[in-house]
Design an enzyme around this catalytic site. Structure first.
Site, PDB file in Angstrom:
ATOM      1  N   CYS A 116       0.614  10.885  22.588  1.00 46.10           N
ATOM      2  CA  CYS A 116       2.060  10.910  22.710  1.00 46.10           C
ATOM      3  C   CYS A 116       2.550  11.515  24.023  1.00 46.10           C
ATOM      4  CB  CYS A 116       2.611  11.657  21.516  1.00 46.10           C
ATOM      5  SG  CYS A 116       1.697  11.214  20.035  1.00 46.10           S
ATOM      6  N   HIS A 256       8.456  15.997  21.647  1.00 52.47           N
ATOM      7  CA  HIS A 256       7.735  14.936  20.938  1.00 52.47           C
ATOM      8  C   HIS A 256       7.979  15.098  19.443  1.00 52.47           C
ATOM      9  CE1 HIS A 256       4.905  12.267  19.311  1.00 52.47           C
ATOM     10  NE2 HIS A 256       4.014  13.188  18.967  1.00 52.47           N
ATOM     11  N   ASN A 286       6.669   9.788  13.357  1.00 51.97           N
ATOM     12  CA  ASN A 286       6.014   9.995  14.649  1.00 51.97           C
ATOM     13  C   ASN A 286       5.728   8.624  15.270  1.00 51.97           C
ATOM     14  OD1 ASN A 286       4.271  10.502  16.752  1.00 51.97           O
ATOM     15  ND2 ASN A 286       2.985  11.939  15.626  1.00 51.97           N
TER      16      ASN A 286
END
Ligand code: ACO
Length: 329
Positions: A116, A256, A286
């Site tokens: 990520c 994130h 996510n």
């Protein structure tokens, strides 16, 4: 003559329409809305249609970012795609995207496997390339995790969602200027998070395919949790120090979106008031490399970012990699 600031001149996003709620997962797996909400803060996530691939998501986000910049694909000088769920293993998604967008025969490449953190790293690389070569660069973060993950693995599958976000980086008086960036890697942590099957260490075999090992995410949840909090907090402080600024100067932090508890813990370590931290993990889960550009785009669309605001992006990913970046809108 003073040069135009280098930064974001366009932002875009694409979210699949299909919504999968925690209740939907509870119908398939031994899990519950209560468990998922308490441990992760996630209520629902988006899933791509069966006929969509990573390229479709990436192209839709890219087109909206290019339009937002007031440009066409012909104006691009470079394409960077951050993804851990590429269109094919080889060639990379960027090659497909260059063709789909109808861009010129420009340098195009993927940042794969950095989890990520890839999108923020991509922005930093783009900034350097714009500074050196006066380019206009498209950076895409895209993930179609629902296609590759194991839908029977309740430890992992409930966490993720599909989506794509994109930014155009260039030099312009109206750019959201990139003031500073930092990134790092601790390669001693490769065993705590990742998808190891398919490379040369664990080649893809029929036996592994039968056990669906290629779809299994290795995730030492509590270790990832602690590393994520430590690294995202430290990277935030470091990038601010590099810019000669402090947390008091920051108007919005876009972290994130892995887990609401991780985001809260970062906020506590940095002593940030809740209203300064953007959260959409409850609605999107996510989304890996797409998480930061999607959150940044949603924050802007929701009016959470005003001209002059200082916005801090901070991310982590498998590796263990991390990256943070400061934007002046
Ligand atoms: N539903 C119900 N129970 C579950 C589920 C589920 N979906 N998943 C696990 N459990 C069970 C476990 O089996 C365990 O049961 P046991 O005690 O009988 O063994 C129990 O719940 C507790 O499991 P833990 O793994 O200890 O739960 P924890 O509180 O650590 O939460 C979580 C797990 C949410 C994964 C957490 O550790 C976390 O968020 N870690 C970070 C994850 C992350 O961010 N990953 C990054 C992904 S990639 C990226 O973003 C770069």
């Amino acid at each position: 003559m003073a040069q135009d600031p280098i930064g974001l001149i366009g932002l875009g996003a694409y979210l699949p329409e299909r919504v999968m709620t925690n209740a939907d997962w509870a119908q398939r797996l031994d899990t519950s809305d209560e468990w998922i909400t308490r441990r992760t803060g996630i209520k629902e996530r988006r899933l791509a249609r069966d006929d969509q691939t990573t390229l479709d998501l990436a192209a839709a986000a890219a087109e909206s970012a290019i339009a937002d910049a007031g440009l066409t694909a012909q104006d691009l000088d470079e394409i960077i795609v951050a993804s851990d769920t590429p269109e094919t293993y080889s060639p990379d998604t960027a090659a497909f995207l260059q063709h789909r967008l109808g861009a010129r025969e420009i340098t195009s490449y993927d940042l794969g496997g950095s989890g990520c953190a890839g999108f923020v790293l991509g922005l930093d690389i783009a900034r350097a390339r714009v500074r050196d070569r006066r380019r206009t660069i498209l950076v895409v973060g895209v993930e179609l995790l629902s296609r590759l993950m194991d839908w029977t693995d309740r430890h992992a599958c409930i966490l993720f969602g599909d989506g794509a976000g994109a930014a155009v980086v260039g030099a312009s008086p109206r750019a959201a200027r990139i003031l500073a960036a930092t990134a790092g890697t601790d390669g001693s942590q490769t065993d705590i998070l990742g998808c190891p099957v398919g490379g040369t260490r664990y080649p893809f075999t029929l036996e592994r395919a039968e056990k669906r090992e290629h779809q299994k995410l290795v995730m030492k949840g509590s270790k990832v949790f602690k590393e994520a909090v430590t690294r995202m907090s430290a990277a935030s402080r470091q990038v601010l120090a590099e810019a000669g600024l402090t947390l008091d100067d920051v108007d919005l932090v876009v972290p994130h979106q892995a887990n609401q508890r991780i985001i809260q813990a970062v906020g506590q370590v940095l002593e940030l008031p809740e209203e300064k931290v953007f959260v959409n993990v409850d609605r999107l889960g996510n989304t890996g490399s797409a998480s930061i550009p999607l959150a940044l785009w949603q924050a802007r669309e929701a009016g959470r970012i005003k001209p002059g605001d200082l916005v801090l992006l901070t991310s982590f990913g498998a590796g263990f990699h991390w990256a943070a970046l400061l934007l002046r809108f």
